[in-house]
Design a protein around this motif. Structure first.
Motif, PDB file in Angstrom:
ATOM      1  N   SER A  24      23.861  35.803  38.598  1.00  0.00           N
ATOM      2  CA  SER A  24      25.004  35.988  39.489  1.00  0.00           C
ATOM      3  C   SER A  24      26.287  35.661  38.738  1.00  0.00           C
ATOM      4  CB  SER A  24      24.878  35.126  40.743  1.00  0.00           C
ATOM      5  OG  SER A  24      24.827  33.758  40.396  1.00  0.00           O
ATOM      6  N   SER A  28      33.867  40.249  40.095  1.00  0.00           N
ATOM      7  CA  SER A  28      33.199  41.550  40.074  1.00  0.00           C
ATOM      8  C   SER A  28      33.888  42.582  39.181  1.00  0.00           C
ATOM      9  CB  SER A  28      33.084  42.097  41.499  1.00  0.00           C
ATOM     10  OG  SER A  28      34.377  42.301  42.037  1.00  0.00           O
ATOM     11  N   SER A  52      29.394  49.264  34.610  1.00  0.00           N
ATOM     12  CA  SER A  52      29.869  48.826  35.933  1.00  0.00           C
ATOM     13  C   SER A  52      29.699  49.907  36.999  1.00  0.00           C
ATOM     14  CB  SER A  52      31.334  48.407  35.849  1.00  0.00           C
ATOM     15  OG  SER A  52      32.124  49.498  35.455  1.00  0.00           O
ATOM     16  N   LYS A  68      27.661  45.008  41.881  1.00  0.00           N
ATOM     17  CA  LYS A  68      28.951  44.404  41.520  1.00  0.00           C
ATOM     18  C   LYS A  68      29.603  43.713  42.692  1.00  0.00           C
ATOM     19  CE  LYS A  68      31.932  47.157  39.928  1.00  0.00           C
ATOM     20  NZ  LYS A  68      33.104  47.796  39.286  1.00  0.00           N
ATOM     21  N   SER A  69      29.521  44.339  43.856  1.00  0.00           N
ATOM     22  CA  SER A  69      30.245  43.808  45.014  1.00  0.00           C
ATOM     23  C   SER A  69      29.752  42.416  45.396  1.00  0.00           C
ATOM     24  CB  SER A  69      30.129  44.759  46.199  1.00  0.00           C
ATOM     25  OG  SER A  69      28.775  44.938  46.553  1.00  0.00           O
ATOM     26  N   SER A  70      28.462  42.169  45.196  1.00  0.00           N
ATOM     27  CA  SER A  70      27.936  40.848  45.523  1.00  0.00           C
ATOM     28  C   SER A  70      27.827  39.956  44.295  1.00  0.00           C
ATOM     29  CB  SER A  70      26.556  40.972  46.189  1.00  0.00           C
ATOM     30  OG  SER A  70      25.611  41.490  45.272  1.00  0.00           O
ATOM     31  N   GLY A  71      28.183  40.485  43.146  1.00  0.00           N
ATOM     32  CA  GLY A  71      28.146  39.693  41.915  1.00  0.00           C
ATOM     33  C   GLY A  71      26.740  39.306  41.501  1.00  0.00           C
TER      34      GLY A  71
END
Lengths: 109, 114
Positions: A24, A28, A52, A68-71
């Protein structure tokens, strides 16, 4: 500042199991994410690179995903083998490589 | 064919000495890096060069001085070595500053300061 966390720190499984390693990151806005393998006393071997704009990459028994949005990224290893035993490192490229502290995997015969 | 090579592989020296580690890449990449891996195996960037120009310098003591004679080489010179400098130092390269093709790492140099 980018922080990269890998869970679990260590994992021991019997041969043949499927397993998931987690990574994690806090920011982002990354260029890409790379999974490496490091054997004791050795250098880094690149396993998979996810840009990405991509959601996943596959190579043989390995599959890496990226959200990416939640890392988050996961590395899925299918049908694990003793030869997979190593430390797996996640590196997030955010104008330089930020590394997690790794997951030490032991696959028991 | 070795993509990123480092010499020496092992370096054992006394406190207070000056030493250098050499790195070369034959990939035609523009960007090169030095990373330090400490005893807990954590990898942290020290420097980055792009086309021989310093672009990243991460709060590293000025006893560490990188030098890039050309874009295929990035050497690391360390003055007045201290016990805490003991670590594995990795050189890496990437196509460009965005590392769009990922990073390529050398085999590492294990430095032990006695």
């Amino acid at each position: 500042k980018q922080e990269v966390t890998q869970i679990p720190a260590a994992l021991s499984v019997p041969e043949g199991e499927n397993l998931v390693l987690n990574c994690s990151f806090t920011d982002s806005a990354i260029y890409n994410l790379q999974w490496f393998r490091q054997d004791p006393g050795k250098g880094l071997t690149s396993l998979l690179l996810i840009q990405s704009s991509q959601r996943e990459q596959t190579s043989g028994r390995l599959n890496a995903s990226l959200d990416k949005s939640s890392g988050r990224s996961t590395l899925y290893i299918a049908a694990s083998q003793p030869g997979d035993s190593a430390t797996y490192l996640c590196a997030v490229n955010f104008n330089k490589f930020y590394f997690g502290s790794g997951t030490k995997l032991n696959v028991k015969p | 064919d070795t993509a990123v090579s480092q010499t020496p592989k092992y370096l054992v020296t006394q406190m207070g000495n000056d030493k250098s580690i050499k790195c070369e890449q034959n990939l035609g990449h523009d960007t090169m890096y030095w990373y330090k891996q400490d005893s807990k195996k954590f990898l942290k960037i020290m420097f980055s060069y792009n086309n021989k120009e310093l672009i990243i310098n991460e709060t590293v003591p000025n006893r560490f001085s990188p030098k890039s004679p050309d874009k295929a080489h990035l050497n690391l010179h360390i003055n007045s070595l201290e016990l805490g400098d003991s670590a594995v130092y990795f050189c890496a390269s990437s196509q460009d500053v965005m590392a769009s093709g990922g990073g390529f790492f050398g085999p590492g140099t294990r430095l032990t300061v006695l």
